[in-house]
Design an enzyme around this catalytic site. Structure first.
Site, short mmCIF file in Angstrom:
data_model
loop_
_atom_site.label_atom_id
_atom_site.label_comp_id
_atom_site.label_asym_id
_atom_site.label_seq_id
_atom_site.Cartn_x
_atom_site.Cartn_y
_atom_site.Cartn_z
N LYS A 22 36.49 -13.99 -72.87
CA LYS A 22 37.19 -15.02 -72.11
C LYS A 22 36.20 -15.98 -71.45
CE LYS A 22 40.91 -13.67 -69.96
NZ LYS A 22 41.51 -12.74 -69.00
N ARG A 91 39.71 -12.54 -62.95
CA ARG A 91 40.22 -11.93 -64.19
C ARG A 91 39.14 -11.16 -64.92
NH1 ARG A 91 44.80 -14.93 -66.38
NH2 ARG A 91 45.25 -16.67 -65.00
N GLY A 100 45.84 -6.43 -71.74
CA GLY A 100 46.61 -5.68 -70.75
C GLY A 100 45.94 -4.41 -70.25
N MET A 102 42.95 -4.11 -68.60
CA MET A 102 42.21 -4.20 -67.34
C MET A 102 42.90 -5.16 -66.37
SD MET A 102 38.33 -3.93 -68.70
CE MET A 102 38.51 -5.36 -69.71
N ARG A 335 40.92 -18.20 -77.62
CA ARG A 335 40.08 -17.29 -78.42
C ARG A 335 40.56 -17.37 -79.86
NH1 ARG A 335 43.00 -12.18 -75.78
NH2 ARG A 335 45.00 -12.65 -76.70
N HIS A 451 41.23 19.44 -94.55
CA HIS A 451 41.39 19.45 -96.00
C HIS A 451 42.53 18.55 -96.45
CE1 HIS A 451 43.04 20.99 -99.78
NE2 HIS A 451 41.77 21.05 -100.10
N ARG A 582 33.96 15.72 -109.66
CA ARG A 582 33.81 17.12 -109.22
C ARG A 582 34.37 18.00 -110.33
NH1 ARG A 582 35.61 14.68 -104.04
NH2 ARG A 582 34.03 15.09 -102.44
N ARG A 637 29.30 16.11 -111.75
CA ARG A 637 28.56 17.04 -110.89
C ARG A 637 28.81 18.47 -111.37
NH1 ARG A 637 30.01 17.53 -104.67
NH2 ARG A 637 31.72 18.78 -105.46
N GLU A 770 22.15 16.25 -100.13
CA GLU A 770 23.13 16.72 -99.15
C GLU A 770 22.49 17.54 -98.04
OE1 GLU A 770 26.91 17.95 -101.68
OE2 GLU A 770 25.02 18.38 -102.70
N SER A 789 22.42 10.76 -105.59
CA SER A 789 23.71 10.38 -105.03
C SER A 789 23.80 11.10 -103.67
CB SER A 789 24.84 10.81 -105.94
OG SER A 789 26.07 10.46 -105.36
N GLY A 791 25.35 12.78 -100.79
CA GLY A 791 26.61 13.46 -100.43
C GLY A 791 26.70 13.47 -98.92
N THR A 792 27.22 12.39 -98.39
CA THR A 792 27.16 12.25 -96.92
C THR A 792 28.16 13.16 -96.19
OG1 THR A 792 28.52 10.29 -97.24
CG2 THR A 792 26.16 9.94 -96.84
N ASN A 793 29.09 13.77 -96.94
CA ASN A 793 29.95 14.75 -96.27
C ASN A 793 29.10 15.95 -95.88
OD1 ASN A 793 32.05 13.10 -97.04
ND2 ASN A 793 32.59 14.32 -98.83
N CYS A 857 28.30 9.13 -102.54
CA CYS A 857 29.61 9.56 -103.03
C CYS A 857 30.38 10.35 -101.98
CB CYS A 857 29.48 10.34 -104.32
SG CYS A 857 28.60 11.89 -104.12
N TYR A 877 24.93 1.57 -105.51
CA TYR A 877 26.39 1.63 -105.60
C TYR A 877 26.97 2.53 -104.50
CZ TYR A 877 25.91 6.26 -107.77
OH TYR A 877 25.61 7.56 -108.00
C1 PEP Z 1 29.41 15.31 -100.17
O1 PEP Z 1 28.93 16.33 -99.71
O2 PEP Z 1 29.33 14.21 -99.60
C2 PEP Z 1 30.16 15.36 -101.43
C3 PEP Z 1 30.57 14.25 -102.00
O3 PEP Z 1 30.43 16.58 -101.92
P1 PEP Z 1 31.68 17.45 -101.47
O4 PEP Z 1 32.52 16.62 -100.56
O5 PEP Z 1 32.38 17.80 -102.72
O6 PEP Z 1 31.04 18.60 -100.82
MG MG Z 2 28.86 18.07 -100.99
#
Ligand code: PEP
Ligand code: MG
Length: 905
Positions: A22, A91, A100, A102, A335, A451, A582, A637, A770, A789, A791-793, A857, A877
């Protein structure tokens, strides 16, 4: 010395961090020469200092005095002067708009004396006393924490006693009476008289705005909107102008285009004889801008010309708050306006057509989340609905169907032509079939990365999780909605909204998304399917923006898919390959017995027999997928999950066999063997146990079977005239030696298949990253690898030491509350920690192998904020679930355009 206060003449729109949205825009309008009442902005830095120390910095006081005097001089009046008072508004205004959430206090500077001065100067007693009662009411509520109902009750009682229809019926005497009553409330509640010193009123109001940053509702809002907790709010002190000075005064809000549809043309609401809060509170019905044109043509014309000026200046849809004081127009706020997803796309391309922005800019004006909102089927907004409970929205969409409580029921009802909602206490991998059959999934337990949520998002299945109000009794076939004391039975129809988390009783009509038709079938098909002009315009806008994003992006977009149907869908959505296929799903269902046989085998021959039975099945799986992705890469994989996922549950099996023994029934050798195997494979921490490459090294022949199936499937596809491009990926690598062993074996098998078939096969062999160790040792690992690749999970799990399936429900709520993170690191990449590991892995990996191809991935591959990070660190990618592919394409384009803009800035 830190500068804590900026005059409206000093700032500009790029100073939102310091002046809030603002304040920055008020300064911008002032510089543009628009009629903004004089004022100044106290910075977010002052707010942070106040919140840290519990009191305002002393230098702030001094700076405020200097700026207040400047305003007083400009206006030729003093704050709260008894004969001709200057009044100000105080204000809030943070960097990101928090509507709304604050506080605001108007009419500061009025007291028992200056109210008379205001009355005399304005020649309007009623207005002066109305302003004073508003001040005491707002000040009492927001600064002194008095329950607002105490004032509202008195006001409503007075209006009811006198038979008034609204606040405009109140006379000066009524308002004077209210002032007296309100002052009594203040004295009762605080033990002190209402503060009469104007400067003290202002200082207390400023502190109250600072404090309002941390109210419960503000915190909650920030969490939902992912706004960081540590920004603080700026405070705008602005000369009051009055919309409540009679019939030639009023206040309004307007938009330079329609924020809900994107239509061009002006939109707005106007209230005669009112102050700003009346419009927001919806006290009276508003008039349209066309009515304003009739009432006050001069102000209307000026407003229209300012709207054009602002839109030209901001080059975007603006929203504006204005006040007209006795025929004089004042601008109180502007704004870049919030808008719906459809309006965002349409307005962006309109602005291109009007030559106000470039097509690249249009791409940056829309977001992946907005595109997502346009892709999912939606409930008909006009339909009547009965909400029975609410859970967490886990995967957007709208689904209607019969309640089913188990997988067999789901399959049989769907086979009979029904649409079903799978309702479970929570889901596990065994529910996959039921989830695939169902139109939607509802669980009583679990969070957004449980899950059910992850799988449903992957499938694009509408899903609501963690509806804790529900007691699911599978045995009785009922769901008890506790708060409503309502029992629903299997077969009853319900509807779930994956965007809001709402659960409805009965049927709710669903409408198809035309943008989805465009994404899957192309522009012509979408235009044919939606004859109305607005929809066609929307679809064309999406097409233009997405086409440009595709042209600009550096990141390729692949999909995570493990069957031909998903692969085909991903391809139709624009996926340039499969980044993660997978293979574990290929061992479930009927095939579980074969894996069981592998595990139970006592001799090499027995094991080979089981492999031989699996071989043709695996091969045909791959042929199906390679065919669907003809000419595009498919990263397969090798099997990853711990063995127990393919074996019966330990407790269940033990109890079953014990009961059998007790009843004197025969326990077969197979059953005994199975129990032994289940015990032997039982792990305390299966996610950190025997899985991924460890499994491949321990169970000889398992990876070999898969590698041979991949190679032979490729040969078969080539024989059919296709162009298969499989890549072999090894999961959970931690050391280069692990990969080296698997790679050597793979090369030997591929050479074998090449020799047998007479076809030269050159299949890339790479690995997942991973584990933190893999990121650290990336240089050495890359020497053995063609691609990484990420595996960020798992990398998030292993970097934080979080177990994905447990932590969300058990303590993430507390972590959000403490501000340890604003969003789950399983949803948006934790850039400082996990992101650093990914960046390190890429950098070191390319040192070990300059041609290393790098992708990601994990679930983050489809998350907009994470995609911008992946673009920035030079990944090749991202791979995400098929339904996220269009979003990833758009976000990758936006990231590339933003990077380029930064580089040339
Ligand atoms: C991961 O670990 O990011 C991955 C893609 O493998 P998964 O989720 O199957 O463990
Ligand atoms: Mg994994």
């Amino acid at each position: 010395m830190t500068k804590y206060v900026y005059s409206f003449t000093e700032g500009n729109r790029d100073m939102k961090d310091l002046l809030g949205g603002k304040g920055a825009n008020l300064a911008e309008m002032t510089t543009l020469g628009l009629p903004v009442p004089p004022g100044f902005t106290i910075t977010t830095e002052a707010c942070r200092a106040y919140l840290a120390a519990g009191e305002a910095p002393e230098t702030l006081d001094v700076e405020v005095t200097a700026h207040l005097r400047e305003v007083e001089q400009a206006m030729g009046r003093r704050l709260g002067d008894p004969s001709d008072p200057l009044l100000v508004s105080v204000r809030s205004g943070a960097k990101f708009s928090m509507p709304g959430m604050m506080e605001t206090v108007l009419n500061i500077g009025l007291n028992d004396e200056s109210v008379e001065g205001l009355a005399a100067q304005s020649g309007n007693d009623r207005f002066a006393w109305d302003s004073y009662r508003r001040l005491i009411q707002m000040f009492g509520k927001t600064v002194q924490d008095i329950d607002g109902d105490r004032f509202a009750d008195i006001l409503h009682k007075l209006q009811a006693d006198k038979g008034y229809k609204g606040d405009l019926d109140m006379t000066t005497a009524d308002l004077k009476h209210l002032v007296e009553e309100f002052k009594k409330v203040v004295e009762e509640e605080t033990g002190e008289a209402f503060p009469q010193d104007p400067r003290r009123q202002m200082d207390l109001a400023i502190e109250a705005v600072f404090r309002s940053w941390n109210t419960e509702r503000a915190r909650l809002y920030r969490r939902r909107e992912r706004i960081p907790n540590d920004l603080g709010t700026a405070v705008n002190v602005c000369t009051m102008v009055f919309g409540n000075m009679g019939e030639t005064s009023g206040t309004g809000v307007c938009f330079t285009r329609d924020p809900s549809t994107g239509h061009s043309g002006v939109y707005g609401d106007y209230l005669v004889n009112a102050q700003g809060e009346d419009v927001v509170a919806g006290i009276r019905n508003t008039l349209s801008l066309a009515d304003l044109e009739r009432l006050d043509k001069k102000s209307y014309d000026e407003l229209r010309s300012i709207m054009v000026k602002l839109e030209t200046h901001y080059r975007d849809l603006c929203d504006i708050e204005f006040t007209i004081q006795q025929g004089k127009l004042w601008m109180l706020q502007t704004r870049v306006g919030k808008r719906t997803a459809a309006a965002a796309f349409r307005v962006a391309t309109q602005l291109v057509d009007e030559r106000l922005i470039t097509t690249d800019e249009a791409v940056t004006r829309v977001t992946g989340d907005q595109l997502t909102a346009l892709l999912f089927p939606q409930f008909d907004k006009a339909a009547e609905k009965t909400v029975v409970t609410k859970g967490m929205p886990a995967s957007p969409g709208a689904a209607v169907g019969e309640i089913v409580l188990d997988n067999d029921q789901a399959a049989s009802r769907v086979a009979a032509g029904a649409s079903v909602i799978l309702v479970r206490r929570e889901t596990n991998p065994d529910d996959l079939a039921g989830m695939m059959a169902a139109s939607g999934v509802l669980t009583a337990r679990g969070g957004k990365t449980s899950h059910a949520a992850v799988v449903a998002r992957g499938m694009g299945r509408c899903c609501v999780v963690g509806a804790e109000d529900l007691v699911v009794d599978e045995a009785a076939g009922t769901i008890h909605v506790r708060s409503e004391d309502l029992v629903l039975k299997a077969g009853d129809v319900i509807a779930i909204d994956g965007t809001t988390g709402e659960v409805f009783k009965g049927d709710v009509p669903v409408v198809d998304s035309p943008v989805m038709t465009y994404i899957s079938k192309g522009l012509e098909a979408a235009l044919d399917a939606s004859p109305d002009a607005d929809t066609q315009d929307l679809v064309r806008s999406v097409d233009r923006i997405l086409t440009r994003a595709d042209r600009r992006r550096c990141l390729e977009v692949r999909a995570n898919a493990d069957n031909p149907e998903d692969a085909e869908r991903a391809r139709s959505f624009g996926a340039q390959g499969i980044g993660l296929c997978r293979t574990e799903h290929m061992f479930l269902g009927d095939r579980r017995k074969l894996i069981e046989a592998v595990i139970l085998a006592e001799t090499a021959e027995e094991r080979q027999e089981a492999f031989d039975a699996l071989m043709p099945l695996q091969k045909s799986d791959f042929i199906g997928i390679f065919t669907a992705m003809d000419g595009l890469p498919v990263t397969v994989r090798l099997i990853d999950p711990p063995l127990h996922e393919f074996l019966p549950d330990l407790t269940e099996l033990s109890v079953r066999l014990a009961l059998k023994a007790e009843r004197g029934e025969e326990v077969t050798d197979h059953e005994r063997l199975l129990l032994e195997a289940v015990k032997a494979n039982h792990e305390q921490n299966p996610m950190l146990g025997l899985r991924g490459v460890r499994l491949g090294l321990k169970i000889k022949g398992l990876f070999a079977l898969q590698i041979r199936a991949i190679a032979e499937a490729a040969v078969e596809c080539r024989k059919r005239g296709l162009d298969p491009r499989p890549e072999i990926m090894v999961p959970l690598i931690g050391s280069d030696r692990e990969l080296q062993i698997v790679r050597d074996e793979a090369l030997a098998i591929i050479a074998d298949v090449s020799r047998e078939s007479g076809m030269e096969l050159d299949l890339p062999i790479g690995n997942m990253i991973e584990l933190p160790r893999a990121a650290i040792r990336a240089e050495q690992i890359a020497e053995e690898s063609d691609f990484f690749s990420f595996g960020t999970n798992d990398l998030t799990q292993t970097a934080w030491g979080f177990s994905r399936d447990d932590v969300e429900v058990s303590f993430f709520n507390e972590y959000f509350t403490y501000g340890i993170f604003g969003i789950s690191p399983f949803e948006t990449l934790d850039i400082q920690g996990v992101g650093e590991l990914v960046a390190t892995g890429v950098r070191r990996g390319r040192r070990g192998n300059p041609n290393l191809h790098c992708g990601i991935c994990g679930e983050h591959g489809g998350d907009p904020a994470s995609i911008h990070f992946f673009d920035g660190i030079g990944l090749d990618y991202v791979s995400c679930s098929p339904f996220r592919v269009p979003v990833a394409r758009l976000e990758a384009g936006r990231a590339a355009i933003a990077d380029r803009a930064e580089a040339t800035a």
